[in-house]
Write an enzyme that holds these catalytic residues in place. Structure first.
Site, PDB file in Angstrom:
ATOM      1  N   VAL A  18       0.865  -1.177   0.000  1.00 20.87           N
ATOM      2  CA  VAL A  18       0.000   0.000   0.000  1.00 20.87           C
ATOM      3  C   VAL A  18       0.901   1.227   0.000  1.00 20.87           C
ATOM      4  CG1 VAL A  18      -0.250   0.276   2.513  1.00 20.87           C
ATOM      5  CG2 VAL A  18      -2.117   0.969   0.995  1.00 20.87           C
ATOM      6  N   CYS A  19       0.391   2.296  -0.570  1.00 14.21           N
ATOM      7  CA  CYS A  19       1.106   3.565  -0.635  1.00 14.21           C
ATOM      8  C   CYS A  19       2.455   3.343  -1.333  1.00 14.21           C
ATOM      9  CB  CYS A  19       1.237   4.142   0.771  1.00 14.21           C
ATOM     10  SG  CYS A  19       1.552   5.914   0.835  1.00 14.21           S
ATOM     11  N   THR A  20       3.506   3.944  -0.820  1.00 16.76           N
ATOM     12  CA  THR A  20       4.804   3.859  -1.493  1.00 16.76           C
ATOM     13  C   THR A  20       5.546   2.553  -1.225  1.00 16.76           C
ATOM     14  OG1 THR A  20       5.821   5.107   0.306  1.00 16.76           O
ATOM     15  CG2 THR A  20       5.087   6.357  -1.642  1.00 16.76           C
ATOM     16  N   THR A  26       0.278   3.528  -6.395  1.00 16.67           N
ATOM     17  CA  THR A  26       0.962   3.998  -5.197  1.00 16.67           C
ATOM     18  C   THR A  26       0.243   5.253  -4.717  1.00 16.67           C
ATOM     19  OG1 THR A  26       3.143   4.540  -4.272  1.00 16.67           O
ATOM     20  CG2 THR A  26       2.635   5.455  -6.456  1.00 16.67           C
ATOM     21  N   GLY A  69      -3.275   2.471  -3.221  1.00 18.68           N
ATOM     22  CA  GLY A  69      -2.889   3.876  -3.293  1.00 18.68           C
ATOM     23  C   GLY A  69      -2.446   4.441  -1.953  1.00 18.68           C
TER      24      GLY A  69
END
Length: 193
Positions: A102-104, A122, A151
């Site tokens: 998730v995310c970066t 991302t 994301g």
């Protein structure tokens, strides 16, 4: 199923905890009972980007021994993707059945070569960084085969709910949403299977 939650200095704990708090519920459903997990890292203690500390359960376990490896994001990913010790550890998960971030956290999968030829997402503020590793899809959740990316930070809850639905069914997902008092509609998942 055995899950590795990979933590590192500079992690955003909401990325981790949002997903963990949802996935923890897999054991309450007959179709997904028996899930175990380890909180993993390269050091015994991890400090998030705000200074909170947590003790990991397993220091540098062999990631190939897991069925799912989950990587959260955080500001620490920007530098960590160039840390060969960390990236080579992630490469151990190349053949793991499910690779999730998730995310970066997807930047770290990218640095490890996992996203080559894949589509992923991302945090919206890091789309440009992710283009170095794969085709970026600007959606909240993207599944390309056995690689599932989410994301920005709050997507960790949606991603966990998607995994619950996928592994335990739609009724299980709705039950977990009720337990969490999570009234939001799940986002569309873009799948390339």
């Amino acid at each position: 199923m055995k899950i590795a939650f990979v933590l590192f200095d500079g992690v955003t704990f909401l990325d981790f905890v949002g997903f963990y708090d949802v996935i923890y519920n897999l054991n309450q459903f007959e179709s997904s009972k028996g899930v175990t997990w380890d909180i993993c890292g390269l050091t015994e203690e991890i400090t998030d980007e705000l200074g909170m500390k947590v003790i990991v359960q397993k220091i540098r376990p062999h990631l190939a021994d897991y069925d799912m490896v989950f990587i959260p994001g955080g500001l620490g990913t920007r530098k960590l993707r160039f840390d060969e010790t960390f990236v080579s550890w992630l490469r151990e998960a190349q053949d793991v059945k499910y690779k999730v971030s998730v995310c970066t956290g997807s930047l770290l999968w990218g640095a490890a070569g996992v996203l080559q030829g894949k589509k992923a997402t991302t945090h919206p503020r890091a789309y440009d960084l992710l283009t170095e590793y794969c085709d970026v899809i600007q959606e909240r959740i993207v599944r390309d085969g056995n690689v599932i990316t989410g994301g920005g930070v709050a997507t960790s809850i949606d991603l966990g709910l998607y995994i619950i639905e996928w592994l335990a069914g739609v009724d299980a997902m709705h039950e977990v949403k009720q337990q969490l008092d999570y009234p939001y509609v799940s986002p569309k998942v873009v799948e390339f299977i």
